[in-house]
Design a protein around this motif. Structure first.
Motif, PDB file in Angstrom:
ATOM      1  N   LYS A   1       0.813  -1.216   0.000  1.00 30.82           N
ATOM      2  CA  LYS A   1       0.000   0.000   0.000  1.00 30.82           C
ATOM      3  C   LYS A   1       0.843   1.262   0.000  1.00 30.82           C
ATOM      4  N   LYS A   2       0.350   2.262  -0.681  1.00 31.74           N
ATOM      5  CA  LYS A   2       0.965   3.584  -0.660  1.00 31.74           C
ATOM      6  C   LYS A   2       0.626   4.277   0.640  1.00 31.74           C
ATOM      7  N   LYS A   3      -0.672   4.318   0.951  1.00 30.43           N
ATOM      8  CA  LYS A   3      -1.126   4.988   2.164  1.00 30.43           C
ATOM      9  C   LYS A   3      -2.422   4.340   2.615  1.00 30.43           C
ATOM     10  N   ALA A   4      -3.253   5.058   3.343  1.00 33.17           N
ATOM     11  CA  ALA A   4      -4.492   4.492   3.846  1.00 33.17           C
ATOM     12  C   ALA A   4      -5.317   3.876   2.723  1.00 33.17           C
ATOM     13  N   VAL A   5      -5.733   2.644   2.959  1.00 33.89           N
ATOM     14  CA  VAL A   5      -6.650   1.984   2.042  1.00 33.89           C
ATOM     15  C   VAL A   5      -8.040   2.138   2.609  1.00 33.89           C
ATOM     16  N   THR A   6      -8.974   2.671   1.835  1.00 34.25           N
ATOM     17  CA  THR A   6     -10.337   2.766   2.332  1.00 34.25           C
ATOM     18  C   THR A   6     -11.315   2.244   1.304  1.00 34.25           C
ATOM     19  N   GLY A   7     -11.958   1.149   1.651  1.00 36.78           N
ATOM     20  CA  GLY A   7     -12.964   0.567   0.771  1.00 36.78           C
ATOM     21  C   GLY A   7     -14.273   1.298   0.942  1.00 36.78           C
ATOM     22  N   ARG A   8     -15.268   0.906   0.172  1.00 38.56           N
ATOM     23  CA  ARG A   8     -16.561   1.572   0.240  1.00 38.56           C
ATOM     24  C   ARG A   8     -17.478   0.929   1.253  1.00 38.56           C
ATOM     25  N   GLY A   9     -17.418  -0.397   1.367  1.00 34.53           N
ATOM     26  CA  GLY A   9     -18.316  -1.105   2.287  1.00 34.53           C
ATOM     27  C   GLY A   9     -17.829  -1.006   3.721  1.00 34.53           C
ATOM     28  N   LEU A  10     -18.584  -1.630   4.632  1.00 34.22           N
ATOM     29  CA  LEU A  10     -18.256  -1.585   6.052  1.00 34.22           C
ATOM     30  C   LEU A  10     -16.925  -2.279   6.319  1.00 34.22           C
TER      31      LEU A  10
ATOM     32  N   LEU B   1       7.122  -7.971  -7.421  1.00 24.74           N
ATOM     33  CA  LEU B   1       6.026  -7.858  -6.463  1.00 24.74           C
ATOM     34  C   LEU B   1       4.701  -7.934  -7.202  1.00 24.74           C
ATOM     35  N   VAL B   2       3.881  -8.933  -6.876  1.00 24.64           N
ATOM     36  CA  VAL B   2       2.568  -9.028  -7.506  1.00 24.64           C
ATOM     37  C   VAL B   2       1.485  -9.127  -6.442  1.00 24.64           C
ATOM     38  N   GLY B   3       0.306  -8.581  -6.748  1.00 25.04           N
ATOM     39  CA  GLY B   3      -0.819  -8.611  -5.812  1.00 25.04           C
ATOM     40  C   GLY B   3      -1.859  -9.614  -6.267  1.00 25.04           C
ATOM     41  N   CYS B   4      -2.523 -10.227  -5.302  1.00 26.62           N
ATOM     42  CA  CYS B   4      -3.567 -11.214  -5.594  1.00 26.62           C
ATOM     43  C   CYS B   4      -4.862 -10.478  -5.932  1.00 26.62           C
ATOM     44  N   GLN B   5      -5.294 -10.645  -7.168  1.00 29.61           N
ATOM     45  CA  GLN B   5      -6.475  -9.939  -7.676  1.00 29.61           C
ATOM     46  C   GLN B   5      -7.713 -10.195  -6.834  1.00 29.61           C
ATOM     47  N   MET B   6      -7.948 -11.456  -6.491  1.00 31.05           N
ATOM     48  CA  MET B   6      -9.164 -11.794  -5.764  1.00 31.05           C
ATOM     49  C   MET B   6      -9.188 -11.157  -4.374  1.00 31.05           C
ATOM     50  N   SER B   7      -8.063 -11.217  -3.663  1.00 32.81           N
ATOM     51  CA  SER B   7      -8.007 -10.583  -2.334  1.00 32.81           C
ATOM     52  C   SER B   7      -8.256  -9.096  -2.441  1.00 32.81           C
ATOM     53  N   MET B   8      -7.687  -8.472  -3.487  1.00 37.02           N
ATOM     54  CA  MET B   8      -7.872  -7.037  -3.668  1.00 37.02           C
ATOM     55  C   MET B   8      -9.351  -6.704  -3.833  1.00 37.02           C
ATOM     56  N   GLU B   9     -10.056  -7.563  -4.555  1.00 38.63           N
ATOM     57  CA  GLU B   9     -11.485  -7.325  -4.751  1.00 38.63           C
ATOM     58  C   GLU B   9     -12.257  -7.502  -3.450  1.00 38.63           C
ATOM     59  N   VAL B  10     -11.989  -8.606  -2.749  1.00 43.33           N
ATOM     60  CA  VAL B  10     -12.716  -8.868  -1.497  1.00 43.33           C
ATOM     61  C   VAL B  10     -12.407  -7.777  -0.474  1.00 43.33           C
ATOM     62  N   MET B  11     -11.157  -7.346  -0.404  1.00 43.62           N
ATOM     63  CA  MET B  11     -10.776  -6.355   0.599  1.00 43.62           C
ATOM     64  C   MET B  11     -10.902  -4.921   0.095  1.00 43.62           C
ATOM     65  N   GLU B  12     -11.421  -4.767  -1.105  1.00 39.65           N
ATOM     66  CA  GLU B  12     -11.680  -3.442  -1.688  1.00 39.65           C
ATOM     67  C   GLU B  12     -10.440  -2.558  -1.733  1.00 39.65           C
ATOM     68  N   ILE B  13      -9.348  -3.138  -2.228  1.00 35.34           N
ATOM     69  CA  ILE B  13      -8.120  -2.378  -2.421  1.00 35.34           C
ATOM     70  C   ILE B  13      -7.959  -2.143  -3.920  1.00 35.34           C
ATOM     71  N   ARG B  14      -7.825  -0.892  -4.321  1.00 38.27           N
ATOM     72  CA  ARG B  14      -7.695  -0.582  -5.741  1.00 38.27           C
ATOM     73  C   ARG B  14      -6.228  -0.479  -6.143  1.00 38.27           C
ATOM     74  N   ARG B  15      -5.959  -0.762  -7.414  1.00 45.39           N
ATOM     75  CA  ARG B  15      -4.604  -0.725  -7.945  1.00 45.39           C
ATOM     76  C   ARG B  15      -3.896   0.578  -7.639  1.00 45.39           C
ATOM     77  N   GLU B  16      -4.638   1.701  -7.739  1.00 40.77           N
ATOM     78  CA  GLU B  16      -4.001   3.003  -7.559  1.00 40.77           C
ATOM     79  C   GLU B  16      -3.636   3.284  -6.108  1.00 40.77           C
ATOM     80  N   GLU B  17      -4.109   2.461  -5.189  1.00 41.83           N
ATOM     81  CA  GLU B  17      -3.730   2.638  -3.794  1.00 41.83           C
ATOM     82  C   GLU B  17      -2.421   1.923  -3.482  1.00 41.83           C
ATOM     83  N   MET B  18      -1.921   1.179  -4.457  1.00 43.67           N
ATOM     84  CA  MET B  18      -0.699   0.415  -4.226  1.00 43.67           C
ATOM     85  C   MET B  18       0.499   1.127  -4.841  1.00 43.67           C
ATOM     86  N   ILE B  19       1.672   0.825  -4.336  1.00 44.09           N
ATOM     87  CA  ILE B  19       2.874   1.482  -4.846  1.00 44.09           C
ATOM     88  C   ILE B  19       3.063   1.149  -6.331  1.00 44.09           C
TER      89      ILE B  19
END
Lengths: 160, 160, 160
Positions: C51-60, C117-135
Motif C-alpha cells: 500500500k501507498k497509504k491508507a486503504v479505504t474501501g466503500r463497504g463496512l 512484487l505481484v498482488g492477488c487480484q481476488m483478495s484485492m477485490e474482497v478487501m476493496e483495495i484498488r490498484r491506484e492505492e498500491m505502490i
C-alpha cells in the motif's frame, strides 16, 4: 547412499508457539528418520526452541522478551487455547496420555538423528540473545544467505 | 501426460483459521486445475476443515476442542478481525457479494478436481477426532512419513 | 548466467504482521542478492505491504480494513507483543539501534534488486483495495494461477 545424493529439507522456524514448534520438529525428525538431510533455521520467536534457560537481554525489549521466553522450549504455549497456561498444561497432559513425545524429547531426537540446528544471527542481535544462552548442539549462528544456499539445494522447503 | 510426469504440490494445512484455509484451498484448487497432482496433509487445527459436524472428544480438552470446532469448516473465523464471529459474518458477506466461493464450495471443488485430502493420524489421536467424524472423501489418516514421501517428489511444498 | 538457468524463489505473503513481513523481505532480498529470481505474491493481509497509504474501501468491511491498515507498511505490528503499538515502537527502536533496515527500506532494497512484487487480484477485490492505492512498483495484479506457474519452476517455495 552418497552424501551428495541425499534428499534435503530446509525449513525456517519463525514461530515460537508450542503447536507450531511441535509440527516443525515432527516434520524434521520424520524427514531425518527417512534418510533426508535436514536443516532448521531458527529466527525470531522460533529462537526460543534453542534456548537453554531464561534469556535476558540488557535493554527493555530484551528483558521483556526474556520474561516471555522464560523456561525455554518446555514453556511454549499453543497458538490457540492458551488460557494463561491452561492450554499448555492440558495439551501436555493429553500428549503424555497418548505417549506423544514432549518438545524437548522431540528436539533431542532431532539432534540424535543429525538434524542441523542453526540460529539466525540478525534475530539474535535484535532480540539480544547470546550464543551462550543457547543449547550446545546449535551448530552455527548464521545469516539468511546460509538458509538460501541450503534451500536452493533442497527438495522440501517450508516456513513454519 | 503420464501420471509420473505430472507436476506435484504437497502442503501441510496446520491452521484452522478461515482466511488461511481459504488460501490453502485456493492454492490447491488452482494447482489441480492447472493439471498438478495435489496432496493436502491436514494436521492440528487444520483438521477442522475435514470435519463433518461437531467433533466431541471424551476428555476435557477433547470436549473443549469440540466446542471450538463446532459446525466444521463453515464456522471457521479469520485469524484477524474475528470480533466474536462478526469478522466471519462480514467476510462471508463480502465474499458472496464478490461471488467468491465459500470454504465448503472450495473444498468440494478440490475434491472434484482430485485433490488428495489426508489427515494426520497423531493429531487426530491427541485431539480425539475419530475417522467417522470426518467427511467420507478423506482418503487416509496417515503419519508424517507419508507427507515427507509426497513432498520429496513435489515441485511445490508449503506449510499453511 | 542465462535467464533460464537462474535459480528461482516463489513465496506467498499472506501475513500483514510486521515480524512476518520482515522475514519475508529478508528472505526475498537475501535470495535476490545471491542471484536468484524472486517473486512475492501478496494476498490477504500481506497486501498492506504494497500500500501507498491508507486503504479505504466503500463497504463496512472495506472501511474497517482501511482503519486497520492505515499508514501502510510502516504501521504493521508484530504478531506478538503488540501492546497497542508499544511492541512496534520498541521493535523499531531496537532494530534502528542494531542498524537493521526498516520494512520500507527492505522493500525498497527488494525493488532495487529486481524482486517481482505481484498482488492477488481476488483478495484485492474482497478487501476493496484498488490498484491506484498500491505502490507503483507492483508489477501486476494476478490470480493464483500465476503463483502456481512461478512456483512450479521454483527451487524454493514458501508460504509466509
Amino acid at each position: 547412499m552418497a552424501e551428495e545424493e541425499k534428499k534435503k529439507l530446509a525449513m525456517i522456524v519463525f514461530s515460537g508457539d508450542m503447536d507450531k514448534l511441535f509440527a516443525a520438529f515432527a516434520v524434521a525428525t520424520g524427514a531425518a528418520a527417512s534418510g533426508m538431510e535436514v536443516t532448521m533455521f531458527f529466527t525470531f520467536w522460533g529462537l526460543r526452541a534453542l534456548k537453554k534457560k531464561a534469556v535476558t537481554g540488557r535493554g527493555l525489549l530484551g528483558r521483556l522478551l526474556g520474561l516471555m521466553f522464560r523456561g525455554g522450549i518446555e514453556k511454549a504455549s499453543p497458538s490457540k487455547l492458551s488460557f494463561g497456561g491452561l492450554g499448555r498444561w492440558m495439551f501436555k497432559k493429553m500428549m503424555r496420555a497418548k505417549r506423544v513425545p514432549s518438545l524437548a524429547e522431540l528436539r533431542q531426537t532431532a539432534i540424535d538423528l543429525g538434524v542441523k540446528l542453526v540460529g539466525c544471527q540478525m534475530s539474535m542481535e535484535v532480540m539480544e540473545i547470546r550464543r551462550e544462552e543457547m543449547i550446545d548442539e546449535v551448530e552455527a549462528c548464521v545469516g539468511v544467505a546460509y538458509f538460501i544456499e541450503q534451500a536452493q539445494q533442497s527438495d522440501i522447503t517450508l516456513f513454519i
